[in-house]
Structures are given as C-alpha cells and as structure tokens.
Design an enzyme around this catalytic site. Structure first.
Site, PDB file in Angstrom:
ATOM      1  N   ASP A 245     -11.848  34.457 -12.921  1.00 61.36           N
ATOM      2  CA  ASP A 245     -13.085  32.946 -13.551  1.00 61.36           C
ATOM      3  C   ASP A 245     -13.452  31.519 -12.166  1.00 61.36           C
ATOM      4  O   ASP A 245     -12.469  31.500 -12.138  1.00 61.36           O
ATOM      5  CB  ASP A 245     -11.910  32.593 -14.575  1.00 61.36           C
ATOM      6  CG  ASP A 245     -12.276  31.203 -15.374  1.00 61.36           C
ATOM      7  OD1 ASP A 245     -13.113  31.569 -16.424  1.00 61.36           O
ATOM      8  OD2 ASP A 245     -11.940  29.997 -15.534  1.00 61.36           O
ATOM      9  N   GLU A 288     -16.949  36.074 -12.006  1.00 64.21           N
ATOM     10  CA  GLU A 288     -18.035  34.962 -13.211  1.00 64.21           C
ATOM     11  C   GLU A 288     -18.764  33.795 -12.249  1.00 64.21           C
ATOM     12  O   GLU A 288     -18.320  32.901 -11.717  1.00 64.21           O
ATOM     13  CB  GLU A 288     -17.098  34.253 -13.709  1.00 64.21           C
ATOM     14  CG  GLU A 288     -17.655  34.116 -14.882  1.00 64.21           C
ATOM     15  CD  GLU A 288     -16.986  33.030 -16.011  1.00 64.21           C
ATOM     16  OE1 GLU A 288     -17.324  32.440 -16.928  1.00 64.21           O
ATOM     17  OE2 GLU A 288     -16.263  32.506 -14.858  1.00 64.21           O
TER      18      GLU A 288
END
Length: 564
Positions: A245, A288
C-alpha cells in the site's frame, strides 16, 4: 511477464498480422550474457503470470459467527465458490489467487492503520485461522496475497506510543519528528491538500494521509529490518506475497512532490525485494503506485541483472484500468491502444503487470458504467471481457461478478459505500450474516445482484465471469501471450495473442447501442470455424470466404483459435 504490443498500421478495415522475423529482445539479451556475470537470485514468479486474482474485503465477504462482520472462517466456508480445486468443473469462479485487504489488528473498519503487524484482527479471527485459510486455498489452487501497509502505522501502535512518549525513547526515531511545522501539504495534486505535520506533545510528527496514520521512518535501519522480518513471518505462515500500500511514499525529501517517488523510497523497495528474493524467490511483491505509466515503470527497477527488474516484480496498471473503463464508456479503443504502446516502450522485458477495472478506492464498475438505458448489463459484460481476454495478471474486485454497485453513504467519507457486504442471496441478511444487521447496509439492487439469483442462470453476469475465467485458464495465450494489436475502427479493439504453439484472435465491438460491425481480416492463418467465446448470445462470427471476416453484434466479443 509483460507482453509487448506490435501495432499493425494498415489502411481501412483490412487487418494484417505482423510477426517479426528478427531475434526477440529476450533472446538477444540471453545471447549476449557473459559467463562472468554476477550470480544473483532471480524471481520465481511464473505461477503469478496470467493468473486471475480476486480482491476480498474480509469484513464484507462472509460472516461465520453472526456478529455482522465478515471473518476468515466465513471466507474459508466460501472458497469453493471462488475455486473448488477441480479444473474439470465450471460452476466455480475459477480464480487462482486472493488479495486480502488488511487483516492485521487495527482500530478502524478498513484496517489501513495497523496496531500490530504480527496478529490478525480479532474481529476476523486468529493467526491459526489465517494459516488454515492458506492451506485450504492452496488445496484449491489459490495463492493468497496480503495487504501490507508499511508506509504508516496507526497512531495507536505501541511503536508510535513509545515514540511519542519522549524524545529520548528508543523508538523516537522510528517515526519522523520536528520541533516546528514546516508547512508541507499533501502531494496528491490538490493544491488545497491538508497538512502532513501533526502536533503532539509539543512537537510535530509526519503523516502524509492523516494524523491517525503516522509514517514510519525508513531512514532508520531498525525499521527496515523489522518490516523485512514481518514479511518473512507472513510468508512462513502461508502468504504468497504482498500488495504494498502507498508504495510511492516511503521516504520523503521535502515538501510538495519531494514526498513522492524519492530515491530513498526506491532504495527501500529494492532492499525489501532483495530480502524476499534471497529467502523466498517465489513471493510476489505487488506495488500500488497510483500514477502515470512512466513513473510506474520506474518501480520495476533495473533489469540488468534481474529479469523484470530488481525492485517490484509486479505493479498495478492504473492507466490501463482507466483506458479499459473509457473504452466501454466511450466506445473508443484509442486509450487502450495508446496505453499498450506506452507499456511496450517503457516497461522492462519480463515485467509483470496487474490490470483491473476498479478497486476499493474507486467507484464500482456497475456504478461507473450505469446509464439507466437498459444496456448497463451489456456494458458490464464488455468490461469483463476486455479485462479477462488480454495478457497480465488481472484483479477482480469482489462482487464485480454479480454487478454489485456502490452503497449509500452519508458524510464526507464515501469509501465504506464501495466496500459493502457481499450479496449471496436476496434474503434479509443477504446470505452474508445471520445478524439482524450487517456492519454496513447492503448496496441497492441486492434482489437481483446476488449470487443465488445468478449462479444457476447461464445468461447471468456471474456465469459470464465464470466462462471468461475458465476460458482464460484453459488457454494460456489469453494471460501470457505476446500481443499484436491490429488496426481497426476506433469502436473495435482487435489483436492476436501468441504463446508457445497457441495463437488466438480476439475482437471486441465497443459500441453497445449501434448496428453490428463487420471487419475484414487478412491474417497468415486459417481459423477454426467456431469461436471459443461469444458474448451474451450476440453475434460474434468469423467467416473464411477468401479472407477472415469478423462480424460482431453490439457489445460483443469473440475469441478464435488460429492455425499457424
């Protein structure tokens, strides 16, 4: 691996297959490799190339204990829906991997602010439950990738509590502190972005997203070492890899864009990759990096010694996701073609990429493509076909396969509305829970957008997803083929996929409300007389009367096997 497009620029509607006779880039590199090159451990990620993953928000998938909150046991109970482990059956979805949104202990519903990276959130179960899930998924041919939120922790994490307690605390340097607020704002392209330095106990700590999620200090070797240890811990527990993330924000060099994609961030990712590659070369690291293709490509790192790059071996392809959705919304293939060409120019050979339609941070596909003109279902089918008939490792967000739309959410935070409970049936608890109320209300449309209503209907959206995924599993060229784009009208996307001895022709007509498209193809092969795939009973035909001619009904897709 990345499968490079070769654009065939021919006039009119006549399309020609161009097959280069020259040596491939990979062959050239292999031929010139010195025997004196340093010995390095390569990634062993063939298992992930072309596999279909399914993104799961555990809180919203299946509740096994009646508290209104989904849990790991509920997911275990539903594994056969995702993949029953028998390649001969087609009544399961057929996915080969699961991406679990955060499951670590957290004070928030979403889990992105972690208070303990080594344990499972008590609402979801235990570490033992996860280990059992990993075993049961593996029996069915599925790998599990965990969301790994290493950029920041919760401000309730014991590390941060210790860090904030005193400038002399041993954990002080695990986070970023200043005596004065330098006035930086969030580097997300919005000039009105919020402050990133937050006051506490007479000092200021850095948290790029909000005060509740302080950023870890990756200039501190102790932090780097601990994150690497935790990664190995979860691999040993059965995880097949991690989705990283906020991978662009690990190390900050200053205000504005100096908070994004810094040399320090790339260094940390290379070190994490090296750590896993040496001990767990089959572990997937999926980044990401929500940005443009050029910046995404930089996160693969150098491919001088490591095939695919020495940084992150797979990255989410945000530009391609936008292009796929635009193709359906606008009935125009231009953005897809441009994106594939840019990938060819910028991604290293052997790079893995992850296309998708939308995810938990975006409006759902059914909401985005809704027009209320009676053609929405056809748009959803076309979007699925575009995603699942091209190379890469595609990710399907849970509920996409039944047309789940956004829920209703009041207030400033709309994210929970994108993560509503999975509708397994039309009954009060939706087959999700036996509680009087689930943790969040179901999205509108549960009466028809549910598994029970669609699973036995061969004409349903769910059946279409199952058919696409099983077709993909049976024909490796769909996931791993080299792609050769064919010139066509903007409303048609056509290409050939070639993998080993298999060659497939794929064509999509992007208009859902126009007359049929008829496109002539001049290719160096004969085609089998019947398509492997036709959408929704609409016309998707290939004739061979002197030349190949594809006839596509509105919103239709076709896949044909070609003879060499």
């Amino acid at each position: 691996m990345l499968h490079r497009p070769s654009l065939a620029l021919l006039a009119g509607l006549s399309l020609s297959l161009l097959i280069p006779a020259c040596q491939s880039t990979d062959q050239a590199k292999e031929g010139s490799t010195s025997t004196e090159a340093p010995q390095v451990t390569q990634w062993q990620l063939d298992w992930a190339d072309g596999r279909v993953f399914y993104e799961v928000f555990v809180r919203s998938f299946a509740d096994s204990d009646g508290d209104g909150v989904g849990d790991l046991q509920g997911l275990i109970d539903r594994l056969d829906y995702l993949n029953d482990g028998d390649p001969a059956t087609t009544d399961d979805l057929g996915v080969g991997g699961l991406w679990l949104m955060p499951i670590f202990e957290s004070p928030s519903y979403h889990g992105y602010d972690t208070v303990d990276y080594s344990t499972v959130d008590r609402e979801y179960g235990t570490v033992e439950d996860f280990e059992r899930l990993a075993v049961e998924a593996e029996k069915r041919g599925m790998k599990i990738v965990l969301d790994f939120m290493i950029n920041h922790s919760s401000r309730e994490h014991p590390w941060f509590q210790a860090s904030a307690s005193s400038p002399e605390d041993p954990k002080r340097d695990w986070y970023l502190w200043r005596e004065e607020d330098p006035g930086w704002t969030q580097p997300f392209g919005d000039e009105s972005g919020g402050n990133v330095w937050h006051e506490l106990n007479g000092a200021y700590y850095y948290g790029v997203f909000w005060a509740g999620m302080p950023d870890l200090n990756f200039r501190n070797p102790e932090v780097v070492s601990e994150i690497q240890r935790l990664a190995s811990l979860w691999i040993d527990r059965g995880a097949a890899g991690f989705r990283l993330d906020a991978a662009r924000h690990l190390v900050e060099d200053g205000p504005g864009q100096a908070q994004n994609s810094t040399p320090g961030t790339h260094r940390v990712l290379r070190e994490l990759s090296s750590h896993l590659r040496e001990g767990h070369p089959g572990a997937l690291l999926l980044g990401e990096c929500w940005t443009d293709l050029e910046r995404i490509a930089a996160y693969y790192g150098s491919d001088e010694l490591i095939r695919g790059g020495d940084e992150l071996p797979m990255l989410f392809n945000f530009p391609l996701s936008y292009a796929l959705m635009e193709a359906v919304a606008e009935a125009d293939s231009g953005a897809v073609r441009e994106t594939l060409a840019a990938m060819d120019a910028q991604f290293p050979a052997g790079a893995l990429h992850a296309p998708f339609l939308t995810n938990h941070d975006q409006n759902r596909v059914a909401t985005t493509l809704h027009r209320g003109d009676g053609l929405d279902d056809l748009r959803l089918r076309l979007a699925a076909a575009l995603l699942l008939t091209q190379p890469g490792t595609p990710f399907v967000y849970y509920g996409e396969e039944v047309g789940l739309s956004n829920g209703i959410q009041e207030g400033w935070d709309r994210d929970p509305a994108k993560r509503t409970p999975m509708p397994w049936s039309a009954e009060a608890g939706g087959g999700f829970t036996t509680a009087e109320e689930p943790w969040h209300p179901f999205s509108p449309g549960k009466e028809s957008a549910n598994v029970a209503a669609q699973i036995g209907d061969e004409g349903s959206l769910l059946s279409w997803y199952r058919r696409l995924i099983h077709l993909r599993n049976a024909h490796p060229a769909l996931g791993r083929g080299e792609i050769q784009l064919l010139k066509a009208p903007s409303s048609v996307l056509a290409y050939v996929l070639e993998h080993e001895e298999q060659r497939l022709l794929v064509a999509h007509y992007l208009s859902v409300d126009q007359n049929a498209a008829v496109v002539g193809l001049e290719v160096s092969a004969d085609a089998l007389p019947e398509p492997l795939l036709a959408i929704n009973g609409e016309r998707a035909e290939l004739s061979t009367e002197g030349r190949l001619v594809v006839s596509l009904g509105p919103g239709a897709s076709g896949v044909w096997r070609l003879r060499s």
